[in-house]
Design a protein around this motif. Structure first.
Motif, PDB file in Angstrom:
ATOM      1  N   ILE A 155      -4.288   3.848  15.524  1.00 18.97           N
ATOM      2  CA  ILE A 155      -5.275   4.408  14.599  1.00 18.97           C
ATOM      3  C   ILE A 155      -6.470   3.477  14.637  1.00 18.97           C
ATOM      4  CG2 ILE A 155      -5.727   5.204  12.245  1.00 18.97           C
ATOM      5  CD1 ILE A 155      -2.735   5.400  11.792  1.00 18.97           C
ATOM      6  N   LYS A 177       0.825  -1.219   0.000  1.00 19.50           N
ATOM      7  CA  LYS A 177       0.000   0.000   0.000  1.00 19.50           C
ATOM      8  C   LYS A 177       0.851   1.257   0.000  1.00 19.50           C
ATOM      9  CE  LYS A 177      -4.194  -1.813   1.979  1.00 19.50           C
ATOM     10  NZ  LYS A 177      -3.649  -3.135   2.424  1.00 19.50           N
ATOM     11  N   LEU A 178       1.876   1.280   0.870  1.00 13.60           N
ATOM     12  CA  LEU A 178       2.714   2.475   0.941  1.00 13.60           C
ATOM     13  C   LEU A 178       3.448   2.695  -0.379  1.00 13.60           C
ATOM     14  CD1 LEU A 178       3.924   4.815   2.538  1.00 13.60           C
ATOM     15  CD2 LEU A 178       5.700   3.265   3.334  1.00 13.60           C
ATOM     16  N   ALA A 230      -2.362   2.644   3.843  1.00 10.28           N
ATOM     17  CA  ALA A 230      -1.024   2.196   4.238  1.00 10.28           C
ATOM     18  C   ALA A 230      -0.760   2.584   5.694  1.00 10.28           C
ATOM     19  CB  ALA A 230       0.036   2.810   3.323  1.00 10.28           C
ATOM     20  N   GLU A 278       3.802  -0.085  13.203  1.00 12.52           N
ATOM     21  CA  GLU A 278       4.846   0.461  14.079  1.00 12.52           C
ATOM     22  C   GLU A 278       4.303   1.522  15.047  1.00 12.52           C
ATOM     23  OE1 GLU A 278       8.017   2.346  11.900  1.00 12.52           O
ATOM     24  OE2 GLU A 278       9.325   2.390  13.661  1.00 12.52           O
ATOM     25  N   PHE A 279       3.165   2.125  14.710  1.00 12.47           N
ATOM     26  CA  PHE A 279       2.673   3.233  15.526  1.00 12.47           C
ATOM     27  C   PHE A 279       2.382   2.821  16.974  1.00 12.47           C
ATOM     28  CE2 PHE A 279       0.927   4.817  11.255  1.00 12.47           C
ATOM     29  CZ  PHE A 279       2.070   5.548  11.000  1.00 12.47           C
ATOM     30  N   ILE A 296      -2.995  17.257  15.136  1.00  9.75           N
ATOM     31  CA  ILE A 296      -3.280  16.909  13.734  1.00  9.75           C
ATOM     32  C   ILE A 296      -1.987  16.653  12.974  1.00  9.75           C
ATOM     33  CG2 ILE A 296      -4.202  17.852  11.554  1.00  9.75           C
ATOM     34  CD1 ILE A 296      -6.381  19.209  13.297  1.00  9.75           C
ATOM     35  N   TRP A 297      -1.997  15.528  12.255  1.00  5.40           N
ATOM     36  CA  TRP A 297      -0.845  15.154  11.431  1.00  5.40           C
ATOM     37  C   TRP A 297      -1.305  15.254   9.983  1.00  5.40           C
ATOM     38  CZ3 TRP A 297       1.380   9.487  11.078  1.00  5.40           C
ATOM     39  CH2 TRP A 297       2.676   9.520  10.553  1.00  5.40           C
ATOM     40  N   ALA A 328       6.678   6.712  11.767  1.00  6.04           N
ATOM     41  CA  ALA A 328       6.151   6.507  13.117  1.00  6.04           C
ATOM     42  C   ALA A 328       6.654   7.577  14.080  1.00  6.04           C
ATOM     43  CB  ALA A 328       6.514   5.115  13.622  1.00  6.04           C
ATOM     44  N   THR A 356      -2.908   6.313  22.935  1.00  9.32           N
ATOM     45  CA  THR A 356      -3.656   7.463  22.438  1.00  9.32           C
ATOM     46  C   THR A 356      -4.368   7.021  21.165  1.00  9.32           C
ATOM     47  OG1 THR A 356      -1.903   8.911  23.223  1.00  9.32           O
ATOM     48  CG2 THR A 356      -3.479   9.859  21.680  1.00  9.32           C
ATOM     49  N   GLU A 381      -2.698   0.528   8.297  1.00 10.87           N
ATOM     50  CA  GLU A 381      -2.210  -0.824   8.569  1.00 10.87           C
ATOM     51  C   GLU A 381      -0.742  -0.875   8.956  1.00 10.87           C
ATOM     52  OE1 GLU A 381      -3.711  -3.427   5.515  1.00 10.87           O
ATOM     53  OE2 GLU A 381      -5.706  -2.581   5.820  1.00 10.87           O
ATOM     54  N   HIS A 382      -0.149   0.277   9.144  1.00  6.07           N
ATOM     55  CA  HIS A 382       1.252   0.346   9.568  1.00  6.07           C
ATOM     56  C   HIS A 382       1.308  -0.058  11.036  1.00  6.07           C
ATOM     57  CE1 HIS A 382       5.318   1.896   8.935  1.00  6.07           C
ATOM     58  NE2 HIS A 382       5.262   2.450  10.127  1.00  6.07           N
ATOM     59  N   TYR A 396       4.830   3.205  19.614  1.00  6.39           N
ATOM     60  CA  TYR A 396       4.996   4.561  20.126  1.00  6.39           C
ATOM     61  C   TYR A 396       3.736   5.073  20.816  1.00  6.39           C
ATOM     62  CZ  TYR A 396       9.371   4.722  17.577  1.00  6.39           C
ATOM     63  OH  TYR A 396      10.638   4.462  17.121  1.00  6.39           O
ATOM     64  N   GLY A 397       2.853   4.148  21.152  1.00  3.06           N
ATOM     65  CA  GLY A 397       1.720   4.550  21.968  1.00  3.06           C
ATOM     66  C   GLY A 397       0.534   5.128  21.242  1.00  3.06           C
ATOM     67  N   VAL A 398       0.482   4.966  19.920  1.00  4.70           N
ATOM     68  CA  VAL A 398      -0.654   5.511  19.181  1.00  4.70           C
ATOM     69  C   VAL A 398      -1.348   4.406  18.393  1.00  4.70           C
ATOM     70  CG1 VAL A 398      -1.406   7.181  17.446  1.00  4.70           C
ATOM     71  CG2 VAL A 398       0.530   7.725  18.924  1.00  4.70           C
ATOM     72  N   GLN A 419      -7.947  11.866  20.194  1.00  5.61           N
ATOM     73  CA  GLN A 419      -7.089  13.033  20.379  1.00  5.61           C
ATOM     74  C   GLN A 419      -6.282  13.420  19.142  1.00  5.61           C
ATOM     75  OE1 GLN A 419      -5.470  11.422  24.287  1.00  5.61           O
ATOM     76  NE2 GLN A 419      -5.427  13.633  24.602  1.00  5.61           N
ATOM     77  N   ILE A 420      -5.984  12.395  18.324  1.00  8.32           N
ATOM     78  CA  ILE A 420      -5.127  12.675  17.162  1.00  8.32           C
ATOM     79  C   ILE A 420      -5.887  12.433  15.859  1.00  8.32           C
ATOM     80  CG2 ILE A 420      -3.038  11.959  15.906  1.00  8.32           C
ATOM     81  CD1 ILE A 420      -1.713  11.330  18.537  1.00  8.32           C
ATOM     82  N   LEU A 451       4.386  13.836  18.045  1.00 15.83           N
ATOM     83  CA  LEU A 451       3.119  14.557  18.219  1.00 15.83           C
ATOM     84  C   LEU A 451       2.411  14.051  19.478  1.00 15.83           C
ATOM     85  CD1 LEU A 451       1.539  16.649  16.504  1.00 15.83           C
ATOM     86  CD2 LEU A 451       0.323  14.773  15.438  1.00 15.83           C
ATOM     87  N   ASN A 452       2.393  12.751  19.631  1.00 14.95           N
ATOM     88  CA  ASN A 452       1.768  12.127  20.801  1.00 14.95           C
ATOM     89  C   ASN A 452       2.453  12.578  22.091  1.00 14.95           C
ATOM     90  OD1 ASN A 452       0.057  10.334  22.227  1.00 14.95           O
ATOM     91  ND2 ASN A 452       1.623   8.741  22.181  1.00 14.95           N
ATOM     92  N   TYR A 509       1.130  15.585  25.755  1.00 15.63           N
ATOM     93  CA  TYR A 509       1.112  15.497  27.216  1.00 15.63           C
ATOM     94  C   TYR A 509       2.102  16.432  27.872  1.00 15.63           C
ATOM     95  CZ  TYR A 509      -1.835  11.695  26.071  1.00 15.63           C
ATOM     96  OH  TYR A 509      -2.868  10.966  25.555  1.00 15.63           O
ATOM     97  N   ILE A 518      -5.445  12.318  11.592  1.00 16.36           N
ATOM     98  CA  ILE A 518      -4.464  12.236  10.503  1.00 16.36           C
ATOM     99  C   ILE A 518      -5.184  12.582   9.201  1.00 16.36           C
ATOM    100  CG2 ILE A 518      -2.810  10.736   9.319  1.00 16.36           C
ATOM    101  CD1 ILE A 518      -2.842   8.995  11.897  1.00 16.36           C
TER     102      ILE A 518
END
Lengths: 206, 206
Positions: free
Chosen positions: B111, A93-94, B97, B103-104, B172-173, A194, B84, B100-101, B107-109, B146-147, A200-201, A205, B149
């Motif tokens: 989707i 997809k990417l 993409a 890796e996020f 916002i990203w 990522a 988050t 379904e990534h 880092y605590g996020v 909170q976020i 951003l995350n 905080y 995209i």
């Protein structure tokens, strides 16, 4: 093709200047000042002056820049009219999103094909193709491809990178979340999507 | 959830430290020194010390860090165990993409859903869903998203951004290649993929 090394932020504004200059009515367009450009684009005058001087030197006092020359300089730095060809390995997809992203050509780069482990070429609606990896080296060498984009998983990224280097590619843009080894003289840009989100995350905080 | 603001590069290395610490055999794991971590991960000792001190203060002289505490600090900064939630608007190739990534979550996020102009929900193989925009505001408010995209085109990015703000989103990203206006207090991160490639291309000729 001669290029000037300009800061990334400046580079990002150049297509705007170029579009603006090209849209000027011809009768008005022999000279233009940084002040006029700044005003029309709602940018700071100091910034515009700095950007343009990185690209084209200083304008003539009280007159500004010769429009034709400035357009040429911008096109030159942006690599227009002399596109650098790139290929991409990993047509998930990417990879497909990047393959069809039309902003790259504004910056002088054209992704001409993608490669993956399919046995036969797959033609996309954009008229670009996903070619089988067995054609990779020949394709890159015969077309003098300079940029390789890696959108495969972590596990095969180094092997793909090695194959790119062996095929004459001298600049690699890696989306796989791992460190790659490249020989001296090969440029490597690690993209870490990522991390932008993580940052951003983290800021949320604080 | 309390978080510490750490530099982006440090943030990028934290998942590696965390993975390493969690894989330590239990009997060996009550204390660990920055030196030992640096050696195991083939990183510079000064860098590891700096990274860890940004996350967890200094270790105890001659002993190092209490492993359990260090894991907790890393998880805290990375937002683990307290994810988050993010949503994405624009379920084209790039949007899907990102959706379904995987890796996020490191880092605590997370989707949790994508939105687009489809009339009915579309369930993806990943069990995530693409929901119709008419459900956007209710979804975000009820789940305290909170976020946001943005992966729509330039033309609709500002409208989507406004809708996000109105739905309580505070970070916002944006992947659309345009400048967005957000009210004070809302974080905005502009992602410019084309610029990385432009910069690489520019470096090729210097």
């Amino acid at each position: 093709m001669e290029k000037t090394s300009v800061p990334k932020a400046t580079l990002g504004r150049l297509p705007r200047y170029l579009r603006f200059l090209k849209e000027l009515p011809q009768e008005k367009s022999s000279y233009i000042s940084a002040t006029a450009i700044a005003k029309s684009l709602a940018l700071g005058e100091v910034q515009v002056r700095k950007d343009l001087s990185a690209v084209s030197g200083a304008g003539r006092p009280k007159v500004g820049y010769e429009t034709v020359d400035l357009i040429k300089s911008l096109e030159n730095v942006l690599g227009r009219g002399n596109l650098t060809f790139a290929v991409l390995v990993g047509a998930g997809k990417l990879g497909r999103a990047l393959l069809e992203h039309d902003e790259f050509e504004d910056y002088g780069v054209k992704i001409v094909a993608a490669f993956d482990c399919n046995e036969h070429p797959i033609r996309l609606s954009s008229s670009k193709e996903i070619l089988p990896m067995c054609q990779f080296e020949h394709f890159c060498k015969s077309r003098k491809i300079q940029i390789g984009i890696i959108t495969v998983g972590e596990g095969s990224a180094q092997a793909v990178c090695d194959q790119m280097v062996q095929s004459g590619i001298t600049a690699i843009w890696n989306f796989a979340p791992c460190k790659l080894e490249v020989p001296a003289g090969v440029l490597l840009k690690q993209e870490r999507l990522a991390l932008s989100l993580a940052y951003l995350n983290n800021q949320l905080y604080n």
